[in-house]
Design an enzyme around this catalytic site. Structure first.
Site: not given
Ligand SMILES: [Zn+2]
Length: 330
Positions: A277-278, A275, A189-190, A235, A93, A233
């Site tokens: 992740d958070s 994607n 992101h985040g 989430s 990533d 990003g």
């Molecule tokens: Zn990313």
């Protein structure tokens, strides 16, 4: 040099072709440790979904690249042991240099991202092409990026969105030879994707973020028909998880994500990889805080990491089934 094929991983080519034809997206979940890996594989085997295991450069620093690769190798065997061998991609990533991508390919990764999105266009093209030329010699697939996402994640951060210019995508794809393209349409992101002042409120007073730029997505699709598009990003920052965290001593403020209905819609388009992740970070943190608060006598890591792992698995099963649409596609 270890080929990913020797350890049973696959590159993204076939699973993206099937996702494009079937109008769903493949989940790309990040991992740094054993419990995350177990949750991802358990969820995806139970849902019979293909999966992309993502390693960021931050994860490599945290967990050690050799250990992560053996964990991914273990994931292939683990999925068979659970009764259903799903297609598993091991993906870098946000690779930021040719050398990092080369190193991952030599370590057995089946797919890499080279993120030159912060570079001037011509430099992004040159760097991406260099990675593609090397990766394709080893039948490893490559994800490039055009446009910049706002937000912070590991070593990647930007203050504002720079939306992808649809006029650039055809030129970029043909000059570089990439296998998929990450674009910027308003995901970020985040866990603090938007400031409250960027949002409106619904009838119940819940913050509603600005919608994704589906017009840009559609314009990109027209320029490169049938070409796999990637959303970073993505989430949704479930507020029930945020509430558990904050009820048990957490201090998360202004957490706003991408509504799942919008991601569901994107997954039916040329978007083949999403994607997340958070949301996983939130699920594990909620699970751990719950035990720490409600069972303060526990000091065996298995007694709080285990329930946190179960919350992560539940979240990922929901994502696969209800957001990505990749359940029963393996
Ligand atoms: Zn990313």
């Amino acid at each position: 040099m270890l080929s990913y094929k020797e350890i049973g991983l696959v590159n993204s080519r076939d699973i993206f072709a099937k996702a494009m034809a079937g109008k769903y997206a493949i989940p790309a979940f990040n991992f740094n440790n054993l419990e995350q890996m177990q949750a991802i594989i358990q969820a995806c085997v139970e849902m019979k979904s293909p999966v992309i295991l993502q390693v960021s450069s931050g994860a490599r620093k945290y967990a050690n690249q050799t250990l992560l690769r053996y964990l991914a190798q273990g994931a292939v065997e683990y999925s068979k042991e659970l009764g259903y061998g799903i297609p598993i991609v091991l993906h870098l990533d946000h690779g930021d240099s040719f050398e990092l991508c080369q190193s991952c390919i030599e370590y057995g990764f089946s797919s890499v991202m080279i993120d030159g999105s912060h570079l001037p266009y011509d430099e992004n093209v040159a760097l991406t092409k260099k990675v593609v030329d090397y990766a394709h010699k080893h039948d490893v697939t490559v994800e490039g990026e055009l446009g910049v996402l706002a937000g912070v994640e590991d070593e990647v951060s930007a203050e504002h969105h720079t939306y992808t210019e649809p006029k650039d995508v055809q030129d970029f794809v043909s000059k570089t030879g990439v296998d998929s393209l990450a674009i910027s349409i308003g995901t970020s992101h985040g866990a603090n994707k938007f400031k409250p002042e960027q949002c409106t409120r619904d009838a119940n007073g819940v913050l509603v973020p600005p919608p994704l730029r589906f017009d840009i997505l559609e314009a990109c699709e027209k320029m490169i028909p049938g070409f796999p598009i990637v959303l970073h990003g993505s989430s949704s920052v479930p507020q029930d998880l945020v509430q558990i965290i904050n009820n048990y001593g957490g201090k998360l403020v202004d957490t706003i994500g991408i509504p799942e209905e919008q991601l569901r819609k994107a997954a039916t388009s040329a978007v083949c990889k999403i994607n997340i992740d958070s949301d996983g970070r939130l699920a594990m943190t909620a699970g751990i805080r719950d035990i720490m608060t409600n069972k303060p006598a526990e000091f065996d890591p298995r007694k709080y990491l285990g329930p946190a792992r179960d919350m992560l698995k539940t979240l990922y099963m929901h994502k696969v089934k209800n957001v990505l649409g990749s359940a029963f596609k393996a």
